[in-house]
Write an enzyme that holds these catalytic residues in place. Sequence first.
Site, PDB file in Angstrom:
ATOM      1  CB  VAL A  70      89.300  -7.091  30.637  1.00 52.19           C
ATOM      2  CG1 VAL A  70      90.442  -6.009  31.356  1.00 52.19           C
ATOM      3  CG2 VAL A  70      89.760  -7.029  29.258  1.00 52.19           C
ATOM      4  CB  SER A  92      86.474   4.660  19.669  1.00 51.34           C
ATOM      5  OG  SER A  92      86.759   4.762  18.230  1.00 51.34           O
ATOM      6  CE1 TYR A 127      88.588  -0.364  18.580  1.00 49.75           C
ATOM      7  CE2 TYR A 127      87.354   1.147  18.185  1.00 49.75           C
ATOM      8  CZ  TYR A 127      88.093   1.027  18.730  1.00 49.75           C
ATOM      9  OH  TYR A 127      88.985   1.804  19.895  1.00 49.75           O
ATOM     10  CB  ALA A 160      79.003  -3.207  17.189  1.00 45.74           C
ATOM     11  CE  LYS A 220      86.817   0.963  22.347  1.00 43.05           C
ATOM     12  NZ  LYS A 220      87.231   1.244  23.489  1.00 43.05           N
ATOM     13  CB  ILE A 231      94.393   7.822  20.102  1.00 42.38           C
ATOM     14  CG1 ILE A 231      94.014   9.062  20.603  1.00 42.38           C
ATOM     15  CG2 ILE A 231      95.984   8.037  20.514  1.00 42.38           C
ATOM     16  CD1 ILE A 231      93.768  10.699  20.223  1.00 42.38           C
TER      17      ILE A 231
END
Length: 254
Positions: free
Chosen positions: A68, A143, A156, A158, A160, A189
């Site tokens: 991506v 999240s 992570y 920042a 999200k 999860i």
Amino acid sequence: MPVTAYDLTGRTAFVTGAAGGIGRASAVLLAEAGATVHCADRDAQGLEETATLIKDRGGTALTHPLDVTDRTRLRQAVAACPRLDVMAAIAGIMHSSPVLETRDEDLDRVLDVNFKGVLHACQEAARLMIAHGIRGSIITMASGAVDTGGAGLLCYGAAKAAVVQLTKTLATEMGRHGIRVNAVAPGWIRTPMTDRHDAEAQARTEALMARMSPLGRVGEPDDVAHAVLHLASDASSFMTGQILRPNGGVAMPW
């Protein structure tokens, strides 16, 4: 709301991160609801496994091996869809380090995948939907980590948090086109991304996560996939700019 509100027959969905975890579960469930699903991921083997799962259950899947962060390749893959009703931008990576040990390259990589990859997927989807006059649904993956300052989660969290802001902003801009934009913000999860690669450490972590959850258990990819299906379907036709928080909305440290 009748069950038929979840019927996606005749619609097309594009799912990034479809090779495993929440992305795979979402792609399979969207296909089971009747959508033709375009599956994208950098893991070509996992992507084919997802497509096989969909086809074995009578669904239709097309695969797009891509990263991506490659905006040109992502644009080409989305443009290859004859129409697009649902974009589920789920691809993401994990990085954990104390703030004082975080390197620029760590932050750049996480932002490139977890924020820019989502932004670009949303942009391409929205442009295609507008061009074809489709009142579609764009779904991002935030999240529970955005709700608290978990140790080691600078990069992570920042990224999200930026996804949450993107979702709310894009929702206000796409409303006049009838395009809905919402996010799912799961707690812990059980996915390959959360695998500790040590059975004892994994068991301890999952026991802690279960105690923190109002339901007393860790989540599974299918739990989140059902939230994705809801947002993709007519059952959520009046929802936009919302952040769904499965697993009680508890912010889980990684």
